[in-house]
Design a protein around this motif. Structure first.
Motif, PDB file in Angstrom:
ATOM      1  N   LYS A  41       0.821  -1.128  -0.077  1.00 53.26           N
ATOM      2  CA  LYS A  41       0.032   0.114   0.000  1.00 53.26           C
ATOM      3  C   LYS A  41       0.709   1.289   0.092  1.00 53.26           C
ATOM      4  N   VAL A  42       0.254   2.298  -0.555  1.00 48.90           N
ATOM      5  CA  VAL A  42       1.059   3.673  -0.598  1.00 48.90           C
ATOM      6  C   VAL A  42       0.384   4.439   0.614  1.00 48.90           C
ATOM      7  N   TYR A  43       1.431   5.180   1.016  1.00 48.36           N
ATOM      8  CA  TYR A  43       1.031   6.104   2.328  1.00 48.36           C
ATOM      9  C   TYR A  43       2.076   7.747   2.153  1.00 48.36           C
ATOM     10  N   SER A  44       1.330   8.439   2.846  1.00 48.53           N
ATOM     11  CA  SER A  44       1.935   9.487   2.987  1.00 48.53           C
ATOM     12  C   SER A  44       2.728   9.716   4.327  1.00 48.53           C
ATOM     13  N   SER A  45       3.991  10.413   4.348  1.00 48.20           N
ATOM     14  CA  SER A  45       4.426  10.129   5.514  1.00 48.20           C
ATOM     15  C   SER A  45       4.108  11.314   6.537  1.00 48.20           C
ATOM     16  N   GLY A  46       4.295  11.475   7.548  1.00 50.83           N
ATOM     17  CA  GLY A  46       4.226  12.576   8.670  1.00 50.83           C
ATOM     18  C   GLY A  46       5.774  12.663   9.082  1.00 50.83           C
ATOM     19  N   THR A  47       6.008  13.545  10.062  1.00 44.80           N
ATOM     20  CA  THR A  47       7.306  13.692  10.528  1.00 44.80           C
ATOM     21  C   THR A  47       7.868  12.730  11.027  1.00 44.80           C
TER      22      THR A  47
END
Length: 182
Positions: free
Chosen positions: A133-139
């Protein structure tokens, strides 16, 4: 008998390249529509130099026109093609991994887990692949080993249109007015 056939077939499926492929993104993974830096926006841009524009997304395709220095043009969309993802090795437990429409992290990553950087988004954030799966990262992921993306190989293709209405593709980064933050 059908259950026995299924159970006999299961090791072939689980040991197949298709099952293993879920751990890593497919070769030449394409992230359509991504504008890969903070405040990047597809809109009217300005050429900062002579820019060759190709018929298709290949440096070997015909150059169909050039954008000239100071020429305004429309950046229509883009795609970041990840030829080789950056490998990020998680070194301490972290909650991260965001999906559209949900502002809470979806993953609990543990030391030793690997994620694969697909494309930068700016401010230390990026799109990444984890277990299919594809995710956006946080800090939380920005300080992890490999998060600098130095081992990644990516090409950002931009689809552009000149004032005459001709459309084509370029990898040039010699433009301005892409940053909507100023």
């Amino acid at each position: 008998m059908k259950l026995l056939s299924f159970i006999s077939f299961l090791p072939f499926v689980l040991g197949s390249p298709l099952a293993a492929a879920q751990e890593q993104p497919p070769a030449n993974f394409e992230n359509w529509g991504v504008c890969p830096f903070e405040c990047c926006q597809y809109r009217d841009w300005v050429a900062d130099d002579d820019i060759p524009v190709h018929q298709s997304r290949s440096d070997q395709s015909a150059v169909i026109f050039h954008l000239h220095r100071q020429e305004k043009f429309c950046a229509l969309t883009g795609v970041v093609v990840t030829e080789k993802p950056g490998v990020v090795l998680i070194d301490k437990p972290v909650q991260d991994g965001y999906v559209k429409g949900n502002n809470k992290p979806q993953l609990t990553l543990n030391a030793g887990d690997k994620i694969y950087m697909l494309s930068p988004l700016g401010e230390g954030a990026y799109l990444f692949w984890y277990r299919g799966k594809v995710y956006s990262s946080g800090t939380g992921l920005a300080a992890m080993p490999g998060a600098d993306g130095k081992d990644a190989r990516m090409t950002w293709w931009k689809q552009v249109k000149n004032k005459a209405g001709k459309r084509g593709w370029t990898t040039s980064d010699k433009f301005s007015n892409a940053d909507s933050c100023g």
